[in-house]
Motif scaffolding. Structure first.
Motif, PDB file in Angstrom:
ATOM      1  N   UNK A 143       0.665  -1.117  -0.012  1.00 19.05           N
ATOM      2  CA  UNK A 143       0.005  -0.178   0.024  1.00 19.05           C
ATOM      3  C   UNK A 143       1.001   1.129  -0.097  1.00 19.05           C
ATOM      4  N   UNK A 144       2.273   1.055  -0.244  1.00 23.89           N
ATOM      5  CA  UNK A 144       3.005   2.192  -0.085  1.00 23.89           C
ATOM      6  C   UNK A 144       2.920   2.950  -1.638  1.00 23.89           C
ATOM      7  N   UNK A 145       3.055   4.239  -1.806  1.00 26.54           N
ATOM      8  CA  UNK A 145       3.311   4.799  -3.061  1.00 26.54           C
ATOM      9  C   UNK A 145       4.797   4.642  -3.258  1.00 26.54           C
ATOM     10  N   UNK A 146       5.237   4.460  -4.374  1.00 29.83           N
ATOM     11  CA  UNK A 146       6.511   3.957  -4.839  1.00 29.83           C
ATOM     12  C   UNK A 146       6.936   4.341  -6.388  1.00 29.83           C
ATOM     13  N   UNK A 150      10.947   0.468  -7.013  1.00 26.72           N
ATOM     14  CA  UNK A 150      10.370   0.052  -5.777  1.00 26.72           C
ATOM     15  C   UNK A 150      10.701   1.035  -4.590  1.00 26.72           C
ATOM     16  N   UNK A 151      11.564   2.051  -4.939  1.00 24.11           N
ATOM     17  CA  UNK A 151      11.682   3.044  -3.997  1.00 24.11           C
ATOM     18  C   UNK A 151      10.518   3.888  -3.369  1.00 24.11           C
ATOM     19  N   UNK A 152      10.174   3.794  -2.048  1.00 27.17           N
ATOM     20  CA  UNK A 152       9.113   4.395  -1.483  1.00 27.17           C
ATOM     21  C   UNK A 152       9.110   5.937  -1.727  1.00 27.17           C
ATOM     22  N   UNK A 161       5.076   7.108   2.125  1.00 29.88           N
ATOM     23  CA  UNK A 161       3.645   7.466   2.251  1.00 29.88           C
ATOM     24  C   UNK A 161       2.718   6.271   2.012  1.00 29.88           C
ATOM     25  N   UNK A 162       1.944   6.057   2.992  1.00 26.66           N
ATOM     26  CA  UNK A 162       0.985   4.955   2.738  1.00 26.66           C
ATOM     27  C   UNK A 162      -0.214   5.257   2.079  1.00 26.66           C
ATOM     28  N   UNK A 163      -0.691   4.909   0.855  1.00 21.38           N
ATOM     29  CA  UNK A 163      -1.854   5.328   0.574  1.00 21.38           C
ATOM     30  C   UNK A 163      -2.960   4.202   0.397  1.00 21.38           C
TER      31      UNK A 163
END
Length: 272
Positions: A143-146, A150-152, A161-163
């Motif tokens: 659920x992380x924007x990346x 794959x780098x968050x 940032x968890x979206x």
């Protein structure tokens, strides 16, 4: 001619010598350094052309620098009148980047983001925070924007940032909203000298002493829009052709120097 600030002796027989007395075929080395510089420039131009469709990619700036010049003088028995300077070769400087923004394209994907002005998104790279103009983000399995590698993507607190899912809204001020809940604010930074950033990895940049530290920015964010590469393929192709012609000219100079050296060895010293 001057050698390390002193006139070359008459016993040098016209051969240039370095400060330690080693013979130096300066014409040959000068032309060869030009060939090497053109090879490196061709590689960088080819890299730009290969990334013409890479979102947020910034074209390279190829700059050449001359080695220190030598001062020529004429020895004619009446002194050493100055003839003028002589360049001894060229070298390609560290590549900079053209930080002008690229054109926008509307995609409609909520994960695609673009910065409306100067600045960079912040992601957590392998060696720490890294910066990018490429906003073709995805939502990872957790659920992380990346970024595509794959780098968050980081928020203004320096945390990933968890979206949750792709159903989110990004306001112009960078706030990420799902329903009525604000999940965080996308970090945007700028630099005193963006051209001093060092390119690392896939379309990422790292701060250097030349660029200065990252400074938080209030650059507006556009959702559903993607910044494209700022590479002009026509200009790159023209530059590659001109670069190839310059390589050929340096190659012919090397051949001429080689032929002259061959004649000096085979004919000048021949005893009749």
């Amino acid at each position: 001619m001057l050698r390390d600030g002193q006139p070359a002796g008459r016993g040098d027989r016209g051969v240039w010598r370095g400060g330690r007395g080693d013979p130096v075929l300066r014409g040959l080395y000068t032309a060869a350094s030009g060939m090497l510089a053109r090879v490196l420039q061709q590689e960088r131009l080819a890299g730009d052309l290969a990334n013409v469709n890479t979102p947020g990619y910034k074209a390279s700036r190829n700059v050449t620098e001359a080695f220190p010049e030598l001062l020529l003088s004429r020895l004619d028995g009446t002194g050493a009148p100055v003839v003028g300077p002589l360049g001894t070769g060229t070298v390609v400087a560290e590549p900079g980047a053209d930080m002008r923004p690229g054109p926008w394209v509307t995609t409609g994907r909520p994960q695609d983001l673009a910065l409306e002005g100067d600045g960079f998104f912040v992601v957590m790279g392998p060696g720490g925070p890294a910066y990018t103009r490429a906003g073709n983000f995805t939502v990872g399995s957790q659920g992380y924007l990346q970024a595509p590698d794959g780098s968050p993507v980081l928020d203004t607190t320096g945390q990933p940032l968890l979206v949750g899912s792709a159903q989110f809204t990004v306001r112009p001020d960078g706030q990420v909203v799902v329903g009525d809940a604000v999940l965080g604010t996308i970090a945007r930074v700028t630099f005193a000298n963006p051209a001093g950033l060092r390119r690392v990895g896939d379309n990422l940049w790292q701060a250097t002493a030349e660029s200065g530290p990252a400074v938080p920015a209030a650059t507006p964010v556009r959702q559903g829009v993607l910044e494209q590469s700022n590479v002009d393929p026509v200009q790159v192709v023209v530059a590659m052709l001109a670069n190839f012609r310059a390589f050929e000219a340096a190659q012919r100079a090397v051949q001429a120097q080689d032929q002259t050296l061959g004649l000096a060895i085979q004919e000048v010293g021949r005893v009749t």
